[in-house]
Write a protein that holds these residues in place. Sequence first.
Motif, PDB file in Angstrom:
ATOM      1  N   UNK A  75       0.875  -1.221  -0.002  1.00  0.00           N
ATOM      2  CA  UNK A  75       0.021   0.048  -0.139  1.00  0.00           C
ATOM      3  C   UNK A  75       0.886   1.178   0.014  1.00  0.00           C
ATOM      4  N   UNK A  76       1.713   1.040   0.666  1.00  0.00           N
ATOM      5  CA  UNK A  76       2.907   2.438   0.929  1.00  0.00           C
ATOM      6  C   UNK A  76       3.566   2.865  -0.251  1.00  0.00           C
ATOM      7  N   UNK A  77       4.065   1.599  -1.140  1.00  0.00           N
ATOM      8  CA  UNK A  77       4.722   1.915  -2.434  1.00  0.00           C
ATOM      9  C   UNK A  77       3.583   2.470  -3.475  1.00  0.00           C
ATOM     10  N   UNK A  78       2.445   1.799  -3.498  1.00  0.00           N
ATOM     11  CA  UNK A  78       1.370   2.324  -4.252  1.00  0.00           C
ATOM     12  C   UNK A  78       1.033   3.733  -4.249  1.00  0.00           C
ATOM     13  N   UNK A  79       0.614   3.981  -2.868  1.00  0.00           N
ATOM     14  CA  UNK A  79       0.310   5.334  -2.472  1.00  0.00           C
ATOM     15  C   UNK A  79       1.362   6.385  -3.061  1.00  0.00           C
ATOM     16  N   UNK A  80       2.596   6.065  -2.766  1.00  0.00           N
ATOM     17  CA  UNK A  80       3.446   6.918  -3.171  1.00  0.00           C
ATOM     18  C   UNK A  80       3.819   7.141  -4.517  1.00  0.00           C
ATOM     19  N   UNK A  81       3.592   6.268  -5.180  1.00  0.00           N
ATOM     20  CA  UNK A  81       3.518   6.093  -6.716  1.00  0.00           C
ATOM     21  C   UNK A  81       2.462   7.046  -7.095  1.00  0.00           C
ATOM     22  N   UNK A  82       1.192   6.905  -6.794  1.00  0.00           N
ATOM     23  CA  UNK A  82       0.266   7.580  -7.130  1.00  0.00           C
ATOM     24  C   UNK A  82       0.132   9.005  -6.708  1.00  0.00           C
ATOM     25  N   UNK A  83       0.932   9.237  -5.679  1.00  0.00           N
ATOM     26  CA  UNK A  83       1.069  10.845  -5.375  1.00  0.00           C
ATOM     27  C   UNK A  83       2.288  11.383  -5.741  1.00  0.00           C
ATOM     28  N   UNK A  84       3.153  10.704  -6.667  1.00  0.00           N
ATOM     29  CA  UNK A  84       4.343  11.362  -7.130  1.00  0.00           C
ATOM     30  C   UNK A  84       5.361  11.608  -6.124  1.00  0.00           C
ATOM     31  N   UNK A  85       5.324  10.537  -5.088  1.00  0.00           N
ATOM     32  CA  UNK A  85       6.418  10.755  -3.836  1.00  0.00           C
ATOM     33  C   UNK A  85       7.622   9.702  -4.318  1.00  0.00           C
ATOM     34  N   UNK A  86       8.543   9.619  -3.920  1.00  0.00           N
ATOM     35  CA  UNK A  86       9.805   8.655  -3.890  1.00  0.00           C
ATOM     36  C   UNK A  86       9.552   7.857  -2.910  1.00  0.00           C
ATOM     37  N   UNK A  87       9.188   6.598  -2.962  1.00  0.00           N
ATOM     38  CA  UNK A  87       9.189   5.833  -1.774  1.00  0.00           C
ATOM     39  C   UNK A  87      10.218   5.432  -1.010  1.00  0.00           C
ATOM     40  N   UNK A  88      11.369   5.240  -1.778  1.00  0.00           N
ATOM     41  CA  UNK A  88      12.556   5.199  -1.090  1.00  0.00           C
ATOM     42  C   UNK A  88      12.953   6.113   0.013  1.00  0.00           C
TER      43      UNK A  88
END
Length: 131
Positions: free
Chosen positions: A60-73
């Motif tokens: 969920x964390x990775x998907x939300x970061x991706x959808x919001x344009x944030x770098x998950x790393x």
Amino acid sequence: MAEKIKWTTLDYVAKEAIAKVMDDSGLAYRPIADRIGGFVSHVRIGDIHNGVKSPIRLSEFIAICDACGADPVQTLREIIAEARRIETERERERRVEETKRILKDDPMALAADIDGEKSKYVEYGDGDDPA
């Protein structure tokens, strides 16, 4: 009945970080869910944002970061650093409180812990150094 999930410091910090990611994106829950392709429902996204029910899963964390344009790393690095800072501060506070408790119970206990020769302080009754 299912047992309630116990949140850790890392879970609380991740909740705050992902809520900031969502807020910074300017997107509502439903558009985030749409960008993810329904993998995470808009209701669950709201629960994650508000810290309701269970902590965020990595997927969920990775998907939300991706959808919001944030770098998950980078976001994960910030979460880890903040959780470590909080845990370090809690440990420092715990040690301070333990020291206060020890001193309240036995004012000479700390002297014994420091130089290991408590008897030279206690022997004279008032805690004065015999030297």
